[in-house]
Design a protein around this motif. Structure first.
Motif, PDB file in Angstrom:
ATOM      1  N   ALA A 178      10.202   6.093  20.826  1.00 49.53           N
ATOM      2  CA  ALA A 178      11.641   6.131  20.549  1.00 49.53           C
ATOM      3  C   ALA A 178      11.900   6.258  19.058  1.00 49.53           C
ATOM      4  CB  ALA A 178      12.321   4.887  21.110  1.00 49.53           C
ATOM      5  N   GLN A 179      11.124   5.555  18.260  1.00 47.60           N
ATOM      6  CA  GLN A 179      11.307   5.636  16.816  1.00 47.60           C
ATOM      7  C   GLN A 179      10.860   6.972  16.262  1.00 47.60           C
ATOM      8  OE1 GLN A 179       9.706   1.777  15.327  1.00 47.60           O
ATOM      9  NE2 GLN A 179      11.613   1.914  14.209  1.00 47.60           N
ATOM     10  N   ALA A 180       9.885   7.576  16.885  1.00 46.85           N
ATOM     11  CA  ALA A 180       9.466   8.903  16.435  1.00 46.85           C
ATOM     12  C   ALA A 180      10.603   9.896  16.640  1.00 46.85           C
ATOM     13  CB  ALA A 180       8.219   9.354  17.184  1.00 46.85           C
ATOM     14  N   GLY A 181      11.304   9.789  17.766  1.00 44.06           N
ATOM     15  CA  GLY A 181      12.461  10.644  18.004  1.00 44.06           C
ATOM     16  C   GLY A 181      13.574  10.369  17.011  1.00 44.06           C
ATOM     17  N   LEU A 182      13.776   9.101  16.707  1.00 46.27           N
ATOM     18  CA  LEU A 182      14.783   8.714  15.727  1.00 46.27           C
ATOM     19  C   LEU A 182      14.391   9.212  14.339  1.00 46.27           C
ATOM     20  CD1 LEU A 182      17.406   7.130  15.261  1.00 46.27           C
ATOM     21  CD2 LEU A 182      15.998   5.104  14.885  1.00 46.27           C
TER      22      LEU A 182
END
Length: 93
Positions: free
Chosen positions: A20-24
């Motif tokens: 999720a943080q990679a997408g963010l």
């Protein structure tokens, strides 16, 4: 044996959070995603500290403990930024 299930659940949650943080990070950048990760947790940490203070006395750390905690916090933030940089930048080992 419950620790096996707890470990597998924690590993899956960590992987999901990192994804999720990679997408963010792709949208707001590595530094922004790192800031979100640590600023999101700050209210929870303060709530736990407040709850602990209600239950009993919270010890006051000395200067050495504060210095070590600051060093560890800085290392954790830097490592998170580097991890997100490798994920967002597509640099997989």
């Amino acid at each position: 044996m419950i620790w096996v299930a707890a470990t597998l659940i924690a590993a899956a949650a960590q992987t999901g959070r990192n994804a999720a943080q990679a997408g963010l990070g792709g949208r707001i950048g590595t530094i922004g995603a790192t800031a979100v990760r640590f600023l999101f947790g700050l209210p929870f940490a303060l709530a736990v500290l407040a709850a602990t203070a209600l239950i009993g006395a919270v010890p006051t750390p000395g200067p050495a403990a504060i210095g070590h905690a600051a060093l560890g916090a800085g290392a954790q933030i830097a490592a998170t930024a580097l991890m997100l940089l490798t994920i967002v930048g597509g640099y997989y080992l």
